[in-house]
Design an enzyme around this catalytic site. Structure first.
Site, mmCIF file in Angstrom:
data_model
loop_
_atom_site.group_PDB
_atom_site.id
_atom_site.type_symbol
_atom_site.label_atom_id
_atom_site.label_comp_id
_atom_site.label_asym_id
_atom_site.label_seq_id
_atom_site.Cartn_x
_atom_site.Cartn_y
_atom_site.Cartn_z
ATOM 1 C CB CYS A 89 -0.902 -0.013 1.227
ATOM 2 S SG CYS A 89 -1.838 1.515 1.410
ATOM 3 C CB ILE A 91 -0.551 6.430 1.440
ATOM 4 C CG1 ILE A 91 -1.326 5.176 1.877
ATOM 5 C CG2 ILE A 91 -1.419 7.684 1.595
ATOM 6 C CD1 ILE A 91 -1.722 5.160 3.334
ATOM 7 C CB THR A 95 8.029 13.573 -1.728
ATOM 8 O OG1 THR A 95 7.768 12.220 -1.349
ATOM 9 C CG2 THR A 95 8.383 14.403 -0.513
ATOM 10 C CG HIS A 97 9.433 8.095 -1.559
ATOM 11 N ND1 HIS A 97 10.559 8.501 -0.888
ATOM 12 C CD2 HIS A 97 9.507 6.747 -1.623
ATOM 13 C CE1 HIS A 97 11.280 7.447 -0.556
ATOM 14 N NE2 HIS A 97 10.663 6.372 -0.995
ATOM 15 N NE ARG A 136 -10.208 2.136 -3.741
ATOM 16 C CZ ARG A 136 -10.905 3.210 -3.299
ATOM 17 N NH1 ARG A 136 -10.902 3.508 -2.005
ATOM 18 N NH2 ARG A 136 -11.580 3.958 -4.140
HETATM 19 C C1 DLZ Z 1 9.815 5.372 2.015
HETATM 20 C C2 DLZ Z 1 8.399 4.937 1.812
HETATM 21 C C3 DLZ Z 1 7.350 5.883 1.751
HETATM 22 C C4 DLZ Z 1 7.601 7.369 1.857
HETATM 23 N N1 DLZ Z 1 6.093 5.518 1.622
HETATM 24 C C5 DLZ Z 1 5.807 4.189 1.515
HETATM 25 C C6 DLZ Z 1 4.463 3.769 1.365
HETATM 26 O O1 DLZ Z 1 3.495 4.548 1.368
HETATM 27 N N2 DLZ Z 1 4.242 2.426 1.211
HETATM 28 C C7 DLZ Z 1 5.253 1.508 1.208
HETATM 29 O O2 DLZ Z 1 4.973 0.312 1.050
HETATM 30 N N3 DLZ Z 1 6.527 1.888 1.377
HETATM 31 C C8 DLZ Z 1 6.829 3.193 1.539
HETATM 32 N N4 DLZ Z 1 8.118 3.588 1.709
HETATM 33 C C9 DLZ Z 1 9.173 2.546 1.878
HETATM 34 C C10 DLZ Z 1 9.725 1.998 0.548
HETATM 35 O O3 DLZ Z 1 8.823 1.088 -0.047
HETATM 36 C C11 DLZ Z 1 11.056 1.256 0.822
HETATM 37 O O4 DLZ Z 1 10.864 0.305 1.844
HETATM 38 C C12 DLZ Z 1 12.182 2.178 1.238
HETATM 39 O O5 DLZ Z 1 12.340 3.226 0.287
HETATM 40 C C13 DLZ Z 1 13.524 1.398 1.374
HETATM 41 O O6 DLZ Z 1 13.914 0.835 0.118
#
Ligand code: DLZ
Length: 158
Positions: A89, A91, A95, A97, A136
């Protein structure tokens, strides 16, 4: 919103293949774990409902959705796994990201599926808010984990 109160996880279960001897891996991202655990539970229970054996379902975790590709690869390369269901998931935040993660995972899972010639399912929610995700993941819009499991089952007919 046009989708308000609709179950968005409706799928056909006609002509599913026999999965009593099939072995599944469910790879679950720990980020947003309330959501991902609910999705994974949905996938797991759906596999059982449609004939999989409990002993034939392996559940593993990875830290975040970005790591799903590697987790999927480790599962797909095993001879005792027939299909891999990836659950995450991501979200949307302030940013970009999420864009990078979503695109990387989508591409990564496609690559693993083709390289190992096995179904690898993209069970990753990409909502704007946590509430949309919860809706969901067993909420008012159903459970997308159920849908991910049925997708894996359907792909095993090939
Ligand atoms: C860093 C990050 C962020 C900001 N948001 C999520 C997210 O909403 N869902 C998710 O599964 N993982 C997130 N991550 C972590 C990244 O998937 C990953 O674990 C890190 O960037 C380390 O590689």
């Amino acid at each position: 919103m046009s989708s308000a109160h609709k179950n968005l996880s409706i799928f056909s279960t006609d002509n599913l293949p026999d999965i009593t001897e099939k072995r599944f891996a469910i790879v679950v991202a720990e980020w947003n774990e309330e959501v991902t655990n609910a999705l994974a539970d949905g996938a797991h229970n759906t596999l059982l409902t449609y004939g999989a054996k409990e002993d034939n379902i392996l559940r593993v975790t990875v830290p975040g959705s970005y790591e799903l590709s590697y987790g999927a690869q480790k599962m797909a390369q095993r001879d005792d796994i027939d299909a891999v269901i990836c659950i995450g998931c991501v979200i949307q935040g302030e940013t970009k990201h999420n864009d990078y993660i979503n695109h990387a995972v989508a591409q990564g899972l496609t690559n693993v599926s083709l390289k190992y010639d096995k179904p690898v399912v993209f069970g990753v929610l990409t909502p704007n808010t946590e509430q949309q995700a919860l809706d969901r993941a067993g909420g008012i819009h159903g459970n997308k984990g159920d849908e991910a499991a049925i997708t894996a089952v359907k792909m095993l007919k090939f």
